[in-house]
Design an enzyme around this catalytic site. Structure first.
Site, PDB file in Angstrom:
ATOM      1  CB  THR A  73      -0.949   0.047   1.194  1.00  0.00           C
ATOM      2  OG1 THR A  73      -1.728  -1.108   1.129  1.00  0.00           O
ATOM      3  CG2 THR A  73      -1.927   1.299   1.176  1.00  0.00           C
ATOM      4  CB  SER A 195       2.858  -7.058  -0.486  1.00  0.00           C
ATOM      5  OG  SER A 195       2.459  -7.404   0.854  1.00  0.00           O
ATOM      6  CB  ALA A 196       6.797  -9.480   2.866  1.00  0.00           C
ATOM      7  CG  HIS A 197       0.979  -9.657   4.085  1.00  0.00           C
ATOM      8  ND1 HIS A 197      -0.257 -10.244   3.681  1.00  0.00           N
ATOM      9  CD2 HIS A 197       0.962  -8.561   3.455  1.00  0.00           C
ATOM     10  CE1 HIS A 197      -1.350  -9.097   3.256  1.00  0.00           C
ATOM     11  NE2 HIS A 197      -0.268  -7.999   3.237  1.00  0.00           N
ATOM     12  CB  CYS A 320     -15.416  -9.347   2.103  1.00  0.00           C
ATOM     13  SG  CYS A 320     -16.917 -10.235   2.165  1.00  0.00           S
TER      14      CYS A 320
HETATM   15  N1  PLP Z   1      -1.880  -4.525  -4.274  1.00  0.00           N
HETATM   16  C1  PLP Z   1      -2.633  -5.742  -4.390  1.00  0.00           C
HETATM   17  C2  PLP Z   1      -2.879  -6.463  -5.801  1.00  0.00           C
HETATM   18  C3  PLP Z   1      -2.973  -6.511  -3.336  1.00  0.00           C
HETATM   19  O1  PLP Z   1      -3.932  -7.761  -3.521  1.00  0.00           O
HETATM   20  C4  PLP Z   1      -2.647  -6.040  -1.924  1.00  0.00           C
HETATM   21  C5  PLP Z   1      -3.297  -6.801  -0.746  1.00  0.00           C
HETATM   22  O2  PLP Z   1      -4.485  -7.101  -0.653  1.00  0.00           O
HETATM   23  C6  PLP Z   1      -2.006  -4.697  -1.828  1.00  0.00           C
HETATM   24  C7  PLP Z   1      -1.830  -4.321  -2.939  1.00  0.00           C
HETATM   25  C8  PLP Z   1      -1.864  -4.202  -0.542  1.00  0.00           C
HETATM   26  O3  PLP Z   1      -0.744  -4.956   0.017  1.00  0.00           O
HETATM   27  P1  PLP Z   1      -0.198  -4.470   1.704  1.00  0.00           P
HETATM   28  O4  PLP Z   1      -1.183  -5.500   2.418  1.00  0.00           O
HETATM   29  O5  PLP Z   1       1.135  -5.051   1.738  1.00  0.00           O
HETATM   30  O6  PLP Z   1      -0.343  -3.189   1.970  1.00  0.00           O
END
Ligand code: PLP
Length: 377
Positions: A73, A195-197, A320
């Site tokens: 994000t 994103s790591a998670h 959701c």
């Molecule tokens: N972009 C996409 C395509 C995602 O699926 C997500 C997570 O839901 C994000 C960005 C946001 O990532 P983060 O949780 O690391 O902020």
């Protein structure tokens, strides 16, 4: 994880990999601010630089191009906040792209996707060539793969055209990383969010890959960390976990066929027990782990709750996550019929998914189908 539960929501977050957990725990024991010049500081710095190399390898980028952030994000927000006069993006982007793009006040063009889930590259070209509001410093932002449908987007083609017409290009590669090979260099993009998670690393850490030589506006100012781009003492433990997860995910890319086979088996089982179910964008190039399944006449939220009661964790898409009831903006932007969009759930497999998980899902699905036909009878 509780043995009675079946977790099929990796696109929301993937289970923490043991190697990532170990790396986090080991790094938490490391004393020293990575900016300090003494031995402790230099040891902490080495942990970060080692992780940077692993994340760069996963992204197909140079280590010097990886800027660690608090997640995708932040990475997407930083890319969007780069001082653009106009932004061209798609209606199927994640809110982490759409919300800052809509909030920024730059001229904004949102191109649609087709019913096949593929962003309309022709519409991007038309906007670049002839939209009167697209002028000055222009950013094109198109995701690598969609989080709800898994559809892989023609980013290289779009980037090629955009750069030939003077625009810069950002891609949100959160869902593609570790699932399909990535090459930041070959894609021809300038910015990429990770994103790591989503790949089995910890929460709260990600990266913005910034092409070497591209002077992106600094988005957090303060100390000189991350080559002065992103100030703040680095989250050493989370970054270490990200590095370990990135390396594991990269090593597993060759084994993605196993995940695709499990996904295909799940889809075949769904169609066998509920012939009116629709696998959204099934004919498109998709990530190996993602299936968006619509069961017309059902509500996605109710399906998610019934499956949860049966021990299965899946999601109903982005609607959701914001607590709203309604169909997802992604499926709407694809122009799908409301009864399809309203009834679509997302099943997403992770590195840990097994045949037993697919069996458990299908058993629960068949039980829903037979209770449904008894209710109708
Ligand atoms: N972009 C996409 C395509 C995602 O699926 C997500 C997570 O839901 C994000 C960005 C946001 O990532 P983060 O949780 O690391 O902020």
């Amino acid at each position: 994880m509780n043995a009675a539960r079946t977790y099929l929501d990796a696109n929301a977050t993937a289970p923490l990999r043991p190697v990532a957990r170990n790396a986090v725990l080991a790094a938490m024991e490391q004393l020293g601010n990575p900016s300090s010049v003494h031995t402790e500081g230099r040891t902490a710095r080495r942990i970060i630089e080692d992780a940077r190399e692993r994340v760069a390898a996963l992204a197909g980028a140079r280590p010097s191009e990886v800027v660690f952030t608090s997640g995708a994000t932040e990475a997407n927000n930083a890319a969007i906040a780069g001082g653009w006069d106009a932004i061209i993006t798609s209606g199927i982007e994640h809110d982490a792209v759409l919300a800052p793009a809509r909030a920024r006040g730059a001229h904004l063009v949102e191109v649609p996707a087709g019913g096949d889930g593929v962003v309309d590259a022709g519409a991007v070209a038309t906007a670049l060539l002839s939209d009167p509001i697209v002028r000055g410093r222009v950013l094109v932002s198109v995701q690598m793969a969609n989080n709800e449908t898994g559809v892989v987007q023609p980013v290289a083609e779009i980037a090629d055209f955009a750069r030939a017409h003077g625009a810069l290009v950002h891609t949100d590669a959160v869902q593609a990383a570790g699932r399909v090979p990535l090459s930041f260099a070959d894609l021809g993009v300038d910015l990429m969010a990770l994103s790591a998670h989503k790949i089995g690393g910890p929460f709260g850490v990600g990266a913005l890959v910034v092409r070497d030589g591209f002077d992106l506006k600094r988005w957090i100012v303060g100390g000189g960390q991350e080559r002065r781009r992103r100030a703040g003492t680095e989250n050493v433990a989370a970054i270490a976990g990200f590095g370990a997860a990135a390396e594991a995910a990269r090593n597993e890319l060759a084994a993605m066929r196993r995940i695709a086979d499990l996904r295909d088996r799940l889809e075949a089982g769904v169609r066998a027990s509920t012939p009116d179910a629709v696998i959204i964008a099934q004919g498109s190039l998709r990530l190996p782990n993602t299936s968006a399944v619509a069961w017309p006449g059902q509500s996605a939220e109710t399906l998610v709750i019934k499956l949860d009661l049966a021990g299965i964790a899946v999601s109903a898409g982005s609607a959701c996550s914001s607590g709203k009831v309604g169909s997802s903006h992604v499926l709407q932007a694809m122009g799908l019929a409301p009864e399809i969009a309203r009834s679509a759930i997302r099943v997403s497999l992770g590195w840990q998914s097994s045949e037993a998980d697919i069996e458990a899902f299908l058993q629960a699905w068949r039980a829903l189908a037979s209770s449904q036909s008894r209710a109708v009878a």
